[in-house]
Write an enzyme that holds these catalytic residues in place. Sequence first.
Site, mmCIF file in Angstrom:
data_model
loop_
_atom_site.group_PDB
_atom_site.id
_atom_site.type_symbol
_atom_site.label_atom_id
_atom_site.label_comp_id
_atom_site.label_asym_id
_atom_site.label_seq_id
_atom_site.Cartn_x
_atom_site.Cartn_y
_atom_site.Cartn_z
ATOM 1 N N GLU A 169 0.834 -1.219 0.000
ATOM 2 C CA GLU A 169 0.000 0.000 0.000
ATOM 3 C C GLU A 169 0.850 1.242 0.000
ATOM 4 O OE1 GLU A 169 -2.251 3.379 1.889
ATOM 5 O OE2 GLU A 169 -0.372 2.439 2.456
ATOM 6 N N GLU A 170 2.061 1.101 0.570
ATOM 7 C CA GLU A 170 2.876 2.296 0.827
ATOM 8 C C GLU A 170 3.652 2.766 -0.397
ATOM 9 O OE1 GLU A 170 2.411 4.020 3.275
ATOM 10 O OE2 GLU A 170 2.015 2.886 5.095
ATOM 11 N N ASP A 202 -7.165 0.726 7.914
ATOM 12 C CA ASP A 202 -5.813 1.292 7.800
ATOM 13 C C ASP A 202 -5.616 2.311 8.922
ATOM 14 O OD1 ASP A 202 -3.367 2.220 6.998
ATOM 15 O OD2 ASP A 202 -3.991 2.867 4.994
HETATM 16 N N1 DTR Z 1 -2.568 6.587 3.361
HETATM 17 C C1 DTR Z 1 -2.512 5.840 4.582
HETATM 18 C C2 DTR Z 1 -2.872 6.612 5.785
HETATM 19 C C3 DTR Z 1 -4.070 7.466 5.724
HETATM 20 C C4 DTR Z 1 -4.096 8.805 5.930
HETATM 21 N N2 DTR Z 1 -5.380 9.250 5.871
HETATM 22 C C5 DTR Z 1 -6.218 8.219 5.635
HETATM 23 C C6 DTR Z 1 -7.612 8.169 5.511
HETATM 24 C C7 DTR Z 1 -8.185 6.937 5.249
HETATM 25 C C8 DTR Z 1 -7.403 5.772 5.127
HETATM 26 C C9 DTR Z 1 -6.013 5.828 5.271
HETATM 27 C C10 DTR Z 1 -5.418 7.059 5.531
HETATM 28 C C11 DTR Z 1 -1.111 5.254 4.772
HETATM 29 O O1 DTR Z 1 -0.109 5.965 4.914
HETATM 30 O O2 DTR Z 1 -1.021 4.044 4.792
HETATM 31 ZN ZN ZN Z 2 1.323 4.690 5.536
HETATM 32 ZN ZN ZN Z 3 -1.580 2.786 6.037
#
Ligand code: DTR
Ligand code: ZN
Ligand code: ZN
Length: 336
Positions: A169-170, A202
Site C-alpha cells: 500500500e505504501e 488502515d
Molecule cells: N494513506 C494511509 C494513511 C491514511 C491517511 N489518511 C487516511 C484516511 C483513510 C485511510 C487511510 C489514511 C497510509 O499511509 O497508509
Molecule cells: Zn502509511
Molecule cells: Zn496505512
Amino acid sequence: MKPSRAWKAIADSATLGRLALLATATLPLAWQAQVPAAYVHLAQFQALAQEHGDRAAGTPGYEAAAQYVEQELADAGYESHRQYFTFEYRGEEVESFNILAEAEAEDGETGAADADTVVMLGAHLDGVPGSPAINDNASGAVALLEAAKALSAQEGITSTVRFAWWGAEEYRRSPGSRHYVEDLAEDDSEELESIAAYLNVDMVASPNPVIGVYDATDTDSGLEVPDGSVEVMEVFTDYFDARDQPWVPTDWNFVSDQVAFVENDIAVGGLFTGSDERKSPREARLFGGEARRPRDPNYHLPGDDLGNVDLDTLETMTAAVTHAANALAQDSSDLE
Ligand code: DTR
Ligand code: ZN
Ligand code: ZN
C-alpha cells in the site's frame, strides 16, 4: 489505572519487542488471560520488525509477518493463498504478494439468496521502510486477523466474506490492492461484480485517536462515491451508536487500498483513527487526548512502534471490524 491494564504497565516498562513479549508471557496467569489477542499480535509484529528492520513490501520482514498471519489463519481453519505481483520503484522491479482467505457462504436448505455475494475486508500488511509500522498498519492487519478468527467460529453464514492482507500500500497507487482488482477486471469474470462491498482497515490504534468512519456522504473528494457506500458506513455507525461510542466521519484518502475498488464502482467503507493531522478541540472533547496535536506524531517514522498505540482504541476498532464481518456474513442484503 484500570486493573485490566495492569499487565500493560509491566509490558510497557520492559523494552519493546521481544522483551514486551516476554513480559506478557511471564505475567500472572489471571492477567495473561486479559491481554487482548490483538495486542499480543502487535507485540509479535514489533519483535519481527526488530529482527528484520521493517516490514516493507518485498523484504524479509514482510515475508516473516506474512508467515505469521498465514499460520494464525491456518490455526483458525482457513486455507489462505498468496497472490504475487510486481511493481516498479525507482527503476527497480519489486515483487510482493497479497494474502487472501475466505469464509464461504453455506447454501442452506433452500439455497441462500446472497450465496453468490462476496463481502471483502482488507488491511495493508506492508509498512514504510525503516519503521516497525505498528499503527500504520500492523494495527489494521491484526484487527482483521481477529475478525477472521471470530468469523471462523460462525456457522451458517449466507454471504462469503473474503479477507485480504495487501502487499504494497505504501507505494504509489497502492499496487497490491490495485493488482487484485485489476486482475479480476481483466478476466471480465463475474467475480468482480460479485463483490458487494470492500471495507478498508488502515491505522486503527493511533495514540491521540479519533474514532473515524470513512465518509460516504462526502461529495467533495473528487471521487464518485459508489452506491451502497452509505449502507457500509451505517454498518459501523449503527454499531457505534448502539454502544454510545462517539465517532466522526473521516475524509476519503486518495492513496489507500479502497481506491481501486472505488474506481471499479464497488461500495466501500472503512475505519481510521488518524495520522499526522491535528486533533481538533471538538475531537478532544469527544475522544479525550490532546487538541491541536497530531493524532499520530510518529506517522511513517521509526517511532511507530509498540508504544505508539492506544490500546482501548485498538480494542474498539477490532470489535467494530469483527462486528462488520459477522453482520455482513449473516445479511448483506442492504448492500445489493
Ligand atoms: N494513506 C494511509 C494513511 C491514511 C491517511 N489518511 C487516511 C484516511 C483513510 C485511510 C487511510 C489514511 C497510509 O499511509 O497508509
Ligand atoms: Zn502509511
Ligand atoms: Zn496505512
